[in-house]
Design a protein around this motif. Structure first.
Motif, PDB file in Angstrom:
ATOM      1  N   LEU A  37       0.818  -1.204   0.000  1.00 55.82           N
ATOM      2  CA  LEU A  37       0.000   0.000   0.000  1.00 55.82           C
ATOM      3  C   LEU A  37       0.859   1.264   0.000  1.00 55.82           C
ATOM      4  CD1 LEU A  37      -2.639  -1.116   2.668  1.00 55.82           C
ATOM      5  CD2 LEU A  37      -2.759  -1.372   0.172  1.00 55.82           C
ATOM      6  N   TYR A  38       0.480   2.201  -0.889  1.00 62.60           N
ATOM      7  CA  TYR A  38       1.213   3.454  -1.053  1.00 62.60           C
ATOM      8  C   TYR A  38       0.210   4.605  -1.102  1.00 62.60           C
ATOM      9  CZ  TYR A  38       4.594  -0.018  -2.539  1.00 62.60           C
ATOM     10  OH  TYR A  38       5.411  -1.127  -2.594  1.00 62.60           O
ATOM     11  N   VAL A  39       0.575   5.728  -0.498  1.00 65.90           N
ATOM     12  CA  VAL A  39      -0.312   6.895  -0.426  1.00 65.90           C
ATOM     13  C   VAL A  39       0.536   8.151  -0.604  1.00 65.90           C
ATOM     14  CG1 VAL A  39      -1.987   5.752   1.087  1.00 65.90           C
ATOM     15  CG2 VAL A  39      -0.060   6.999   2.092  1.00 65.90           C
ATOM     16  N   GLU A  40      -0.124   9.293  -0.799  1.00 64.53           N
ATOM     17  CA  GLU A  40       0.615  10.559  -0.858  1.00 64.53           C
ATOM     18  C   GLU A  40       1.226  10.892   0.493  1.00 64.53           C
ATOM     19  OE1 GLU A  40      -2.553  12.799  -3.669  1.00 64.53           O
ATOM     20  OE2 GLU A  40      -3.115  11.433  -2.065  1.00 64.53           O
ATOM     21  N   ALA A  41       0.433  10.734   1.543  1.00 65.55           N
ATOM     22  CA  ALA A  41       0.886  10.965   2.918  1.00 65.55           C
ATOM     23  C   ALA A  41       0.046  10.093   3.837  1.00 65.55           C
ATOM     24  CB  ALA A  41       0.751  12.435   3.309  1.00 65.55           C
ATOM     25  N   ARG A  42       0.694   9.468   4.812  1.00 64.98           N
ATOM     26  CA  ARG A  42      -0.042   8.580   5.708  1.00 64.98           C
ATOM     27  C   ARG A  42      -1.137   9.329   6.466  1.00 64.98           C
ATOM     28  NH1 ARG A  42       5.052   6.064   5.569  1.00 64.98           N
ATOM     29  NH2 ARG A  42       6.022   7.753   6.754  1.00 64.98           N
ATOM     30  N   ALA A  43      -0.824  10.511   6.970  1.00 75.57           N
ATOM     31  CA  ALA A  43      -1.781  11.242   7.806  1.00 75.57           C
ATOM     32  C   ALA A  43      -3.060  11.553   7.038  1.00 75.57           C
ATOM     33  CB  ALA A  43      -1.139  12.529   8.321  1.00 75.57           C
ATOM     34  N   VAL A  44      -2.914  12.054   5.813  1.00 72.26           N
ATOM     35  CA  VAL A  44      -4.108  12.423   5.057  1.00 72.26           C
ATOM     36  C   VAL A  44      -4.862  11.187   4.586  1.00 72.26           C
ATOM     37  CG1 VAL A  44      -3.024  12.613   2.758  1.00 72.26           C
ATOM     38  CG2 VAL A  44      -4.984  14.035   3.315  1.00 72.26           C
ATOM     39  N   ALA A  45      -4.161  10.110   4.263  1.00 71.66           N
ATOM     40  CA  ALA A  45      -4.841   8.888   3.836  1.00 71.66           C
ATOM     41  C   ALA A  45      -5.693   8.316   4.957  1.00 71.66           C
ATOM     42  CB  ALA A  45      -3.821   7.859   3.366  1.00 71.66           C
TER      43      ALA A  45
END
Length: 290
Positions: free
Chosen positions: A221-229
């Motif tokens: 799993l990959y996201v732009e930023a952990r906090a916002v995801a």
């Protein structure tokens, strides 16, 4: 600015040390017509804010679902420098972010893209992925046949074998991109091959998703930023993802710190962040201003 140039602008700010986890949060304000989004971002040289509207009823009267403007300011003085079309900016930067991620998550021989959606983001994603990958085949899956066939024709005009398909076509995909307004999963996640990379960009709401818990459970799993995801990504939250330790952010991926396994799918979930708008808007301004 070309899609490839926009992708390079996104990469550049990450390679220069931008931390997506420290980026300002988006503000979402309910309004009678839908939702108003306020997205500020700042660097030493530039400051910017996007005001975007999400009006679900607009397409029924021939208007875009997404509206908006972008104000770019000088960083040291906060004097206005430029006003940009927010919709055009979003249509360029969102595919650029996906391209940056999938360029690193796709297997080298990836050639078949299954593309869900037939709106502006679908066209933008096709252009962006063609700029970074030698695609040979595009399968379009959409709710309405005529828009789907129009996008398939566009793909053929770009020199790619384009056809309209069904959700089951993900079983033969190297890349899957979801850019729709769907609120429930678009396909069976068990069908996605282990070698495939998947991206979903269609929502930033906790109760909307384009992929199911099966795909999320199988995938790196990959996201732009952990906090916002963990605040906005319904695709992950509705699949039971609650911990940051299972996610890699885009900066880690671009800087080579995130592992990229090939024995299971790689899933990139994007919700859109203001630093991306600033990166592309600032580069556009620099080109225009000389």
């Amino acid at each position: 600015m070309t899609p490839a140039e926009a992708a390079r602008a996104i990469e550049r700010v990450l390679l220069d040390g931008l931390d997506p986890e420290a980026a300002p949060a988006r503000s979402a304000v309910p309004v009678p017509a839908g939702e108003l989004l306020l997205m500020p971002a700042a660097s030493h040289r530039y400051v910017g804010v996007k005001i975007a509207g999400v009006a679900p009823a607009n397409p029924a009267v021939g208007l875009p679902r997404i509206t908006g403007s972008y104000l770019l300011l000088d960083g040291p003085t906060l004097q206005p420098l430029a006003l940009l079309d927010g919709v055009a900016l979003t249509s360029l930067r969102t595919p650029a972010v996906t391209a940056v991620a999938l360029d690193r998550l796709a297997v080298p021989q990836a050639a078949h893209l299954v593309l869900f959606g037939s709106g502006p983001q679908a066209y933008g994603h096709l252009d962006a992925l063609l700029a970074i990958r030698p695609l040979t085949r595009v399968t379009v899956v959409a709710r309405s046949e005529q828009p789907a066939e129009a996008l398939a024709r566009y793909a053929r005009a770009r020199g790619v074998a384009g056809a309209v398909g069904t959700p089951a076509d993900v079983a033969d995909a190297d890349l899957v991109v979801c850019c729709t307004t769907a609120r429930t999963p678009l396909f069976d996640g068990a069908l996605v091959p282990d070698h495939a990379a998947v991206a979903a960009v269609g929502s930033h709401e906790v109760d909307a998703r384009e992929v199911d818990e099966v795909l999320v459970g199988r995938s790196a799993l990959y996201v732009e930023a952990r906090a916002v995801a963990l605040r906005e990504a319904g695709d992950l939250l509705m699949a039971g993802v609650t911990g940051a330790d299972t996610l890699w952010n885009l900066a880690e991926l671009v800087n080579g710190e995130a592992p990229v396994p090939t024995g299971r799918p790689r899933f990139f979930k994007s919700v859109g962040m203001a630093w991306q708008d600033l990166a592309v808007a600032a580069e556009t301004y620099r080109r225009e201003a000389g």
